[in-house]
Scaffold this motif. Sequence first.
Motif, short mmCIF file in Angstrom:
data_model
loop_
_atom_site.label_atom_id
_atom_site.label_comp_id
_atom_site.label_asym_id
_atom_site.label_seq_id
_atom_site.Cartn_x
_atom_site.Cartn_y
_atom_site.Cartn_z
N THR A 266 0.87 -1.06 -0.08
CA THR A 266 0.14 0.14 0.13
C THR A 266 1.00 1.34 -0.18
O THR A 266 2.01 1.21 0.33
N PHE A 267 0.18 2.23 -0.41
CA PHE A 267 1.03 3.72 -0.40
C PHE A 267 1.57 3.95 1.11
O PHE A 267 2.72 4.35 1.25
N ARG A 268 0.62 3.72 2.07
CA ARG A 268 1.35 3.75 3.66
C ARG A 268 2.37 2.87 3.75
O ARG A 268 3.45 3.28 4.44
N GLU A 269 2.28 1.70 3.34
CA GLU A 269 3.60 1.13 3.66
C GLU A 269 4.96 1.33 2.90
O GLU A 269 5.76 1.32 3.36
N VAL A 270 4.57 1.87 1.71
CA VAL A 270 5.82 2.36 0.94
C VAL A 270 6.23 3.63 1.69
O VAL A 270 7.52 3.78 1.51
N GLU A 271 5.56 4.49 2.02
CA GLU A 271 5.74 5.54 3.02
C GLU A 271 6.91 5.25 3.90
O GLU A 271 7.69 5.76 4.24
N GLN A 272 6.38 4.20 4.75
CA GLN A 272 7.04 3.48 5.91
C GLN A 272 8.31 3.08 5.38
O GLN A 272 9.44 3.25 6.28
N ILE A 273 8.35 2.16 4.13
CA ILE A 273 9.40 1.96 3.79
C ILE A 273 10.63 2.99 3.32
O ILE A 273 11.84 2.74 3.73
N PHE A 274 10.28 3.80 2.80
CA PHE A 274 11.18 5.03 2.68
C PHE A 274 11.64 5.65 3.89
O PHE A 274 12.81 6.02 3.94
N GLU A 275 10.66 5.75 4.72
CA GLU A 275 11.08 6.52 6.05
C GLU A 275 12.37 5.53 6.70
O GLU A 275 13.36 6.00 7.31
N ALA A 276 11.99 4.21 6.72
CA ALA A 276 12.90 3.18 7.31
C ALA A 276 14.35 3.22 6.99
O ALA A 276 15.26 3.16 7.51
N VAL A 277 14.53 3.46 5.54
CA VAL A 277 15.77 3.43 4.87
C VAL A 277 16.54 4.88 4.43
O VAL A 277 17.19 4.80 3.77
N GLY A 278 15.57 5.87 4.89
CA GLY A 278 16.19 7.22 4.50
C GLY A 278 15.89 7.63 3.40
O GLY A 278 16.74 8.64 2.99
N ILE A 279 15.09 7.14 2.35
CA ILE A 279 14.77 7.80 1.20
C ILE A 279 13.75 8.70 1.21
O ILE A 279 12.84 8.53 1.61
N LYS A 280 14.20 9.98 0.63
CA LYS A 280 13.21 11.11 0.39
C LYS A 280 13.06 11.42 -1.11
O LYS A 280 13.75 11.83 -1.53
N PRO A 281 11.97 10.73 -1.64
CA PRO A 281 11.72 10.83 -3.08
C PRO A 281 11.94 12.28 -3.57
O PRO A 281 12.53 12.48 -4.54
N ALA A 282 11.35 13.21 -2.87
CA ALA A 282 11.37 14.64 -3.53
C ALA A 282 12.70 15.36 -3.81
O ALA A 282 13.02 16.19 -4.53
N GLU A 283 13.65 14.73 -3.10
CA GLU A 283 15.01 15.18 -3.14
C GLU A 283 15.80 14.46 -4.20
O GLU A 283 17.04 14.64 -4.35
N LEU A 284 15.40 13.32 -4.69
CA LEU A 284 15.95 12.77 -5.82
C LEU A 284 16.20 13.20 -7.22
O LEU A 284 15.33 14.20 -7.49
N GLU A 285 16.90 12.57 -8.12
CA GLU A 285 17.14 13.02 -9.43
C GLU A 285 15.65 12.63 -10.33
O GLU A 285 15.33 11.37 -9.83
N GLU A 286 15.53 13.10 -11.51
CA GLU A 286 14.36 12.52 -12.27
C GLU A 286 14.81 11.30 -12.98
O GLU A 286 15.71 11.54 -13.53
N ASP A 287 13.98 10.42 -13.14
CA ASP A 287 13.86 9.37 -14.13
C ASP A 287 12.64 9.45 -15.09
O ASP A 287 12.09 8.41 -14.69
N VAL A 288 12.69 9.93 -16.09
CA VAL A 288 11.39 10.19 -16.70
C VAL A 288 11.17 9.19 -18.05
O VAL A 288 12.00 8.72 -18.55
N SER A 289 10.05 8.73 -17.61
CA SER A 289 9.50 7.65 -18.85
C SER A 289 8.10 7.67 -18.71
O SER A 289 7.23 6.90 -18.00
N GLU A 290 7.54 8.62 -19.51
CA GLU A 290 6.07 8.58 -19.72
C GLU A 290 5.30 7.87 -20.81
O GLU A 290 5.86 8.01 -21.91
#
Length: 424
Positions: A266-290
Motif C-alpha cells: 500500500t502507499f502507506r507501507e511504501v511511505e514507511q519503507i522510505f522512512e525506514a531506509v532514509g529515502i526522500k523521493p522529492a530530493e532525488l533526481e528525475e528518471d522520466v519515462s511517460e
Amino acid sequence: MTGSIYEDIFKKLVKSGYRGNMPEEIEKIRQEGDQFTDDYLLYASGGGEPDRVVFKIKDCNNACGDDEKDCQASCLFNAIVRDMEGNVVIQQNNCAGCGKCVEVCRDFSLVDKKEFIPLIELLKDRSVPVFAIVAPAFIGQFGPGATPGKMRTAFKRLGFYGMVEVALFADMLTLKEALEFDRHVTKHDDFLLTSCCCPIWVSMVKRVFKDLVPHISPSVSPMVACGRGIKHLHPGSKVVFVGPCIAKKAEAKEPDIKDAVDAVLTFREVEQIFEAVGIKPAELEEDVSEHSSRAGRIYARTAGVSRAVEDTLNRISPGRDLKIRAKQADGLQECRKLLKEVLEGNIDANFLEGMGCAGGCVGGPKALIAPGLGRELVDSYGDEALSQTPVDNKYVMELLKQLGVEDIYEFLDNEKAGMFIRKF
C-alpha cells in the motif's frame, strides 16, 4: 500495543532487513513487546496463512460499541460476526479480503498482512528483476515534489529494476472495454458492468448480485494486465503492485489470476519503507519515462473509467448511434444501491462503474492525501498526457503489435490477448 507500534515494528524489520541484522532486531522487539508482539511480528513479516489478507490479533470486547462504523457493520459479505462475549470472529469462507474491517478497527485488533519483508533479499542481490507497478492514484501521494520521475528513482534505490505506471495497461483495457461495448451493446436495453479497477465492486457482483455476472465485461483489472504484460515482456521477472487499497492484496491471490502479481504494497507501507531506509523521493533526481494517455491516468477517480471508455469509443466509432450512457456508484453503499436498481430494472444506463471507496481509488484506505486533492492531481496529470486515448498512444500500439495485433479491431479475438481476459 497500538496501531502505530505495529507500523513501527514493520519499519524496524525493513531497516534491519536492508542492514542484514534482522534476527537480532526481532529478538530485541520481542524483549520490549507484550503478549501480542509475536503475532504482530508474524504478520508484519509476511507470515500467516498464504491465501489470507486479514487477521485478528486479539479480542476487542466490542470496544467500538455498536455504531455504524464498526468492523461488523463495515463488512458487506457477512464475514464479521461476534461471539457471546462480543468478540470478533472472522468467517473465512465469507471473507473477500477487502480490508474494510481493518480500516475501521479502532482497537487495532485486526491487521492486514505486510508482504514486503520476504522481498528484501531479492531486491538486495538483484538476481531477479523485480518491477514496481504503481496504481494511477500514485500521483502526488508522496508529496508535491515527488514527481513520477523521482518516484521511479526512489523505487530503484530500494532495489527494484524499474517502475511501471499501471495507467499504461489501463489504456489497454480501456481500448478492450470500448471494443466490448461496441460489440455487445447494440440495443437500448443492453448494458455492461465494467470489471476494471475495483475488486470490491467485482466481489459484490460475484457474491451478492450473482444474476448480473453475465453482464460483467470479461476483463482483468489493470493491475493484473500490467503484471502479466511485464512477465510476458520480461520472462522470469517478479512484479509488486503499489496502491492505496488493501483489497488488491486479496485480488492478487485469487486462483485464476495469481500468476500476475507476486506481492502488493500500500502507499502507506511504501511511505514507511522510505522512512525506514532514509529515502526522500522529492530530493532525488528525475528518471522520466511517460507512456500512458489521459484515459489510463484518470482511472484513479470515480467516473474516470467511464470517461476513458466513452472517449475511446467515440474515437474508434464516432458515428455510432447508440452512445454510452454511464452511471457510477461512489462508495460501498452506492455500489449496493446501484446494483439493486439494475436487478429491479430501474435504471436507464448502459455502462455501469462501481468504486468501493468514495472518490474512487484516490479515496482508498491507505491513500496518503485527501481524496479531493487526489482527484485534482490525477486530473491535472491526465491533462499533461501526450495522448488523450489509447488509440492515440503509440506505446499501446507498440504493445499490441508485440502481441501480434496489427489492427485494433482484432484485439478481442487475438489469442495472445487472452492475458487480459477473465472468466467470471
